[in-house]
Write a protein that holds these residues in place. Structure first.
Motif, PDB file in Angstrom:
ATOM      1  N   ASN A   1       2.416  15.195   2.240  1.00  0.00           N
ATOM      2  CA  ASN A   1       3.526  14.718   1.413  1.00  0.00           C
ATOM      3  C   ASN A   1       3.252  14.968  -0.075  1.00  0.00           C
ATOM      4  N   ILE A   2       2.003  14.773  -0.500  1.00  0.00           N
ATOM      5  CA  ILE A   2       1.646  15.057  -1.892  1.00  0.00           C
ATOM      6  C   ILE A   2       1.850  16.535  -2.209  1.00  0.00           C
ATOM      7  N   SER A   3       1.345  17.398  -1.329  1.00  0.00           N
ATOM      8  CA  SER A   3       1.493  18.834  -1.547  1.00  0.00           C
ATOM      9  C   SER A   3       2.958  19.254  -1.522  1.00  0.00           C
ATOM     10  N   MET A   4       3.746  18.607  -0.672  1.00  0.00           N
ATOM     11  CA  MET A   4       5.167  18.914  -0.594  1.00  0.00           C
ATOM     12  C   MET A   4       5.879  18.524  -1.892  1.00  0.00           C
ATOM     13  N   CYS A   5       5.538  17.357  -2.429  1.00  0.00           N
ATOM     14  CA  CYS A   5       6.123  16.928  -3.701  1.00  0.00           C
ATOM     15  C   CYS A   5       5.715  17.876  -4.826  1.00  0.00           C
ATOM     16  N   GLN A   6       4.481  18.336  -4.787  1.00  0.00           N
ATOM     17  CA  GLN A   6       4.006  19.292  -5.784  1.00  0.00           C
ATOM     18  C   GLN A   6       4.781  20.604  -5.691  1.00  0.00           C
ATOM     19  N   ALA A   7       4.990  21.093  -4.467  1.00  0.00           N
ATOM     20  CA  ALA A   7       5.730  22.339  -4.271  1.00  0.00           C
ATOM     21  C   ALA A   7       7.177  22.191  -4.719  1.00  0.00           C
TER      22      ALA A   7
ATOM     23  N   GLY B   1      -4.554  16.509 -15.402  1.00  0.00           N
ATOM     24  CA  GLY B   1      -5.814  16.163 -14.756  1.00  0.00           C
ATOM     25  C   GLY B   1      -5.710  14.943 -13.862  1.00  0.00           C
ATOM     26  N   ASN B   2      -4.574  14.223 -13.959  1.00  0.00           N
ATOM     27  CA  ASN B   2      -4.402  13.036 -13.104  1.00  0.00           C
ATOM     28  C   ASN B   2      -4.169  13.406 -11.644  1.00  0.00           C
ATOM     29  N   VAL B   3      -4.038  14.713 -11.350  1.00  0.00           N
ATOM     30  CA  VAL B   3      -3.950  15.135  -9.949  1.00  0.00           C
ATOM     31  C   VAL B   3      -5.157  14.624  -9.167  1.00  0.00           C
ATOM     32  N   ALA B   4      -6.324  14.634  -9.795  1.00  0.00           N
ATOM     33  CA  ALA B   4      -7.534  14.136  -9.128  1.00  0.00           C
ATOM     34  C   ALA B   4      -7.405  12.656  -8.806  1.00  0.00           C
ATOM     35  N   VAL B   5      -6.808  11.891  -9.714  1.00  0.00           N
ATOM     36  CA  VAL B   5      -6.629  10.450  -9.487  1.00  0.00           C
ATOM     37  C   VAL B   5      -5.636  10.213  -8.363  1.00  0.00           C
ATOM     38  N   VAL B   6      -4.544  10.965  -8.372  1.00  0.00           N
ATOM     39  CA  VAL B   6      -3.512  10.813  -7.338  1.00  0.00           C
ATOM     40  C   VAL B   6      -4.095  11.077  -5.958  1.00  0.00           C
ATOM     41  N   ARG B   7      -4.827  12.167  -5.832  1.00  0.00           N
ATOM     42  CA  ARG B   7      -5.369  12.513  -4.515  1.00  0.00           C
ATOM     43  C   ARG B   7      -6.511  11.585  -4.094  1.00  0.00           C
ATOM     44  N   SER B   8      -7.333  11.156  -5.045  1.00  0.00           N
ATOM     45  CA  SER B   8      -8.427  10.247  -4.678  1.00  0.00           C
ATOM     46  C   SER B   8      -7.878   8.880  -4.281  1.00  0.00           C
ATOM     47  N   TYR B   9      -6.847   8.414  -4.997  1.00  0.00           N
ATOM     48  CA  TYR B   9      -6.232   7.131  -4.619  1.00  0.00           C
ATOM     49  C   TYR B   9      -5.656   7.227  -3.208  1.00  0.00           C
ATOM     50  N   THR B  10      -4.895   8.299  -2.948  1.00  0.00           N
ATOM     51  CA  THR B  10      -4.252   8.453  -1.641  1.00  0.00           C
ATOM     52  C   THR B  10      -5.291   8.553  -0.537  1.00  0.00           C
ATOM     53  N   ALA B  11      -6.384   9.283  -0.801  1.00  0.00           N
ATOM     54  CA  ALA B  11      -7.443   9.398   0.200  1.00  0.00           C
ATOM     55  C   ALA B  11      -8.072   8.037   0.490  1.00  0.00           C
ATOM     56  N   GLY B  12      -8.266   7.233  -0.566  1.00  0.00           N
ATOM     57  CA  GLY B  12      -8.896   5.935  -0.388  1.00  0.00           C
ATOM     58  C   GLY B  12      -7.974   4.874   0.173  1.00  0.00           C
ATOM     59  N   ALA B  13      -6.664   5.103   0.103  1.00  0.00           N
ATOM     60  CA  ALA B  13      -5.694   4.092   0.547  1.00  0.00           C
ATOM     61  C   ALA B  13      -5.095   4.434   1.899  1.00  0.00           C
ATOM     62  N   THR B  14      -5.628   5.436   2.593  1.00  0.00           N
ATOM     63  CA  THR B  14      -5.104   5.814   3.898  1.00  0.00           C
ATOM     64  C   THR B  14      -6.234   5.916   4.918  1.00  0.00           C
TER      65      THR B  14
ATOM     66  N   ARG C   1       0.831  -1.203   0.000  1.00  0.00           N
ATOM     67  CA  ARG C   1       0.000   0.000   0.000  1.00  0.00           C
ATOM     68  C   ARG C   1       0.866   1.254   0.000  1.00  0.00           C
ATOM     69  N   TRP C   2       1.872   1.275   0.845  1.00  0.00           N
ATOM     70  CA  TRP C   2       2.705   2.476   0.925  1.00  0.00           C
ATOM     71  C   TRP C   2       3.673   2.597  -0.240  1.00  0.00           C
ATOM     72  N   ARG C   3       4.074   1.494  -0.833  1.00  0.00           N
ATOM     73  CA  ARG C   3       4.870   1.584  -2.074  1.00  0.00           C
ATOM     74  C   ARG C   3       4.047   2.247  -3.170  1.00  0.00           C
ATOM     75  N   SER C   4       2.780   1.876  -3.255  1.00  0.00           N
ATOM     76  CA  SER C   4       1.897   2.461  -4.273  1.00  0.00           C
ATOM     77  C   SER C   4       1.696   3.951  -4.029  1.00  0.00           C
ATOM     78  N   ILE C   5       1.491   4.326  -2.770  1.00  0.00           N
ATOM     79  CA  ILE C   5       1.287   5.742  -2.445  1.00  0.00           C
ATOM     80  C   ILE C   5       2.534   6.548  -2.775  1.00  0.00           C
ATOM     81  N   ARG C   6       3.704   5.998  -2.508  1.00  0.00           N
ATOM     82  CA  ARG C   6       4.950   6.729  -2.788  1.00  0.00           C
ATOM     83  C   ARG C   6       5.191   6.881  -4.281  1.00  0.00           C
ATOM     84  N   ILE C   7       4.736   5.925  -5.071  1.00  0.00           N
ATOM     85  CA  ILE C   7       4.831   6.082  -6.523  1.00  0.00           C
ATOM     86  C   ILE C   7       3.977   7.279  -6.970  1.00  0.00           C
ATOM     87  N   LEU C   8       2.846   7.486  -6.292  1.00  0.00           N
ATOM     88  CA  LEU C   8       1.996   8.627  -6.630  1.00  0.00           C
ATOM     89  C   LEU C   8       2.598   9.942  -6.143  1.00  0.00           C
ATOM     90  N   TYR C   9       3.373   9.902  -5.065  1.00  0.00           N
ATOM     91  CA  TYR C   9       4.139  11.093  -4.690  1.00  0.00           C
ATOM     92  C   TYR C   9       5.051  11.497  -5.854  1.00  0.00           C
TER      93      TYR C   9
END
Length: 518
Positions: free
Chosen positions: A171-177, A147-160, A35-43
């Protein structure tokens, strides 16, 4: 995160109803790591998406002039806005897609669109005419891919779980910044190639300071796709962290719990969309106005304005990263709603400090009525100073507040200390508002698929980035900073009032239905 990981791996995630098969489900160590490997790939995906946007921002204008001399600053405005327009349209579509199909599909297709957009950008010199329209298409396609920002955030929300949500969103916002900060740095690394560079005749590819950054971005996109295919797996957990069935699982296990049911509070959803829109609207107009504002108030030359404000924006990016790290700890003590309220108040104070006062007035520019401040009121001309060549002789260009702007004669100067204090406060409050909006939104929606909702939230932010510069350009040009910043303060007061009205409704779906204690 290490402490959270050890706790999660060693302690079973038992439900509140002992003996119920639906809730007596453990998250195994293997599932947790996957689960966390997948989330970090989205980071990483978020970071690369941000880099792809910012890596050419400082070179768009000279490249546009090179490939199509007929392009003017008005058209530049459309080129810049096309990215946000593309993202605004695509975000709900990719979000809807990710709700009913494996998230890999939407992610890979969106990244392929971005890769194609970058390749088109690299070949803009090929068409015999209308090259500027090809650039418009390329930037629009890049926005669609984003537009995949929506997918990244929805996946992370659903996987945490709720406990993990704020940290993962930070962490997502930090990677974006970081992507926004490092993109221009990568661009600078390729300036040694010059405008001419070298040409690969076989495939008619020019490798120069304009094309190399997008080629790098395309290569990183392909690498990102490979990592998604190899590592990303479909994971969904409920607000307590228990595995849930999902319609977009490739293989749904019969040992997984059903998603808890409950109606989403639509009032809270709309309120967060409004709050998020205002946060991005305000920061977009602030980014737009600082260059003409400093040129008018401090008689900076174009070169000075680009250099100093570039340093300021880079410092704000670093400040945002620090804020994201701090908010992860602070939210555990006082909660997301209080932090969001505090962030809005800090931003209001920042803009209030910007209001002109005193009896000292800016230097008036009498010699030339056509400086690069805002009087000509096209979006492209607002930001044109960012792309002006430093090689131009600024000594021959008049500086100060143009007499064409009538307010220059009666509006007091904004002192440099005022400006810098305001910059620090706005840079403190904006990241907080951005992060808390996403975090609260994901918790209000609960464990159900969030793709469409995240798509609308992303679209509202894209719209804000378009409307913010348009708003400030008109108000600043005609009425000056006193009216412009007073109106912004008024907008923030209304937003704080809205937050106060809906404050008690901004709670997690599981808390609302009593399944979890707040």
């Amino acid at each position: 995160m290490a402490g959270l990981r050890n706790e999660s791996e060693q302690e079973p995630l038992l439900g509140d109803t002992p003996g119920s098969r639906e809730w007596d489900i453990l998250e195994t160590e293997e599932h947790y790591k996957s689960r966390w490997r997948s989330i970090r790939i989205l980071y990483l995906t978020m970071f690369l998406s941000s880099v792809g946007f910012s890596i050419v921002m400082m070179s768009i204008w000279p490249y546009l002039q090179k490939i199509d001399p007929t392009a003017d600053t008005s058209f530049l405005g459309w080129v810049i806005a096309s990215y946000s327009l593309g993202q605004m349209v695509a975000s709900p579509i990719f979000g809807l897609w990710s709700n009913y199909r494996p998230r890999k599909e939407a992610l890979i297709v969106s990244i392929l669109i971005s890769v194609a957009a970058n390749c088109l950008y690299a070949y803009l010199h090929i068409p015999a005419s209308h090259n500027k329209y090809y650039m418009l298409v390329a930037r629009g396609l890049l926005g669609i891919g984003a537009g995949n920002v929506a997918v990244v955030r929805s996946y992370t929300a659903g996987a945490t779980s709720l406990q993990e949500r704020t940290s993962s969103m930070a962490n997502i916002s930090m990677c974006q910044a970081l992507g926004f900060i490092l993109g221009p740095v990568f661009q600078t690394c390729f300036t040694f190639l010059g405008e001419k560079g070298v040409t690969w005749d076989v495939i008619k590819l020019q490798i120069n300071m304009y094309t190399t950054p997008v080629l790098l971005s395309a290569f990183l996109g392909i690498l990102n796709i490979i990592l998604i295919l190899a590592i990303l797996r479909e994971h969904r957990v409920d607000d307590s962290g228990r595995q849930c069935k999902s319609i977009n699982f490739e293989e749904a296990s019969t040992d997984e719990a059903q998603v808890p049911q409950g109606n989403i509070d639509q009032v809270a959803v709309v309120a967060i969309n409004v709050l998020f829109f205002v946060a991005l609207f305000i920061f977009a107009l602030f980014e737009t106005i600082i260059t003409p504002l400093t040129m008018d108030m401090y008689a900076w030359t174009q070169e000075q304005a680009v250099l100093y404000n570039g340093i300021i924006l880079a410092a704000l990016g670093v400040e945002a990263v620090v804020i994201f790290l701090g908010v992860k700890l602070l939210s555990k003590k006082i909660g997301e709603r209080a932090i969001l309220l505090g962030g809005l108040i800090v931003v209001w104070v920042g803009f209030f400090i910007l209001l002109p006062w005193g009896n000292q007035f800016p230097k008036i520019q009498w010699e030339d009525l056509h400086n690069n401040s805002i009087p000509n009121t096209t979006f492209g001309e607002i930001i044109i100073g960012l792309w002006k060549s430093p090689m131009e002789d600024d000594n021959e260009r008049p500086t100060g507040c143009s007499i064409e702007q009538a307010w220059c004669l009666y509006t007091p100067v904004i002192h440099l200390a005022q400006f810098l204090t305001s910059v620090v406060l706005i840079g403190l409050g904006y990241p907080v508002c951005n992060l808390m909006s996403y975090t609260l939104y994901s918790k209000i929606l609960g464990p159900k698929p969030q793709g469409v909702y995240m798509g609308w939230l992303t679209a509202s932010g894209s719209g804000a980035r378009i409307l913010g510069p348009m708003f400030i350009s008109q108000v600043y040009a005609h009425w000056g900073p006193r009216w412009a910043f007073s109106l912004v303060c008024g907008i923030i007061v209304l937003t704080i009032t809205l937050l106060g009205v809906v404050y008690k409704r901004l709670i997690a779906l599981s808390v609302r239905y009593g399944r979890i204690q707040e």
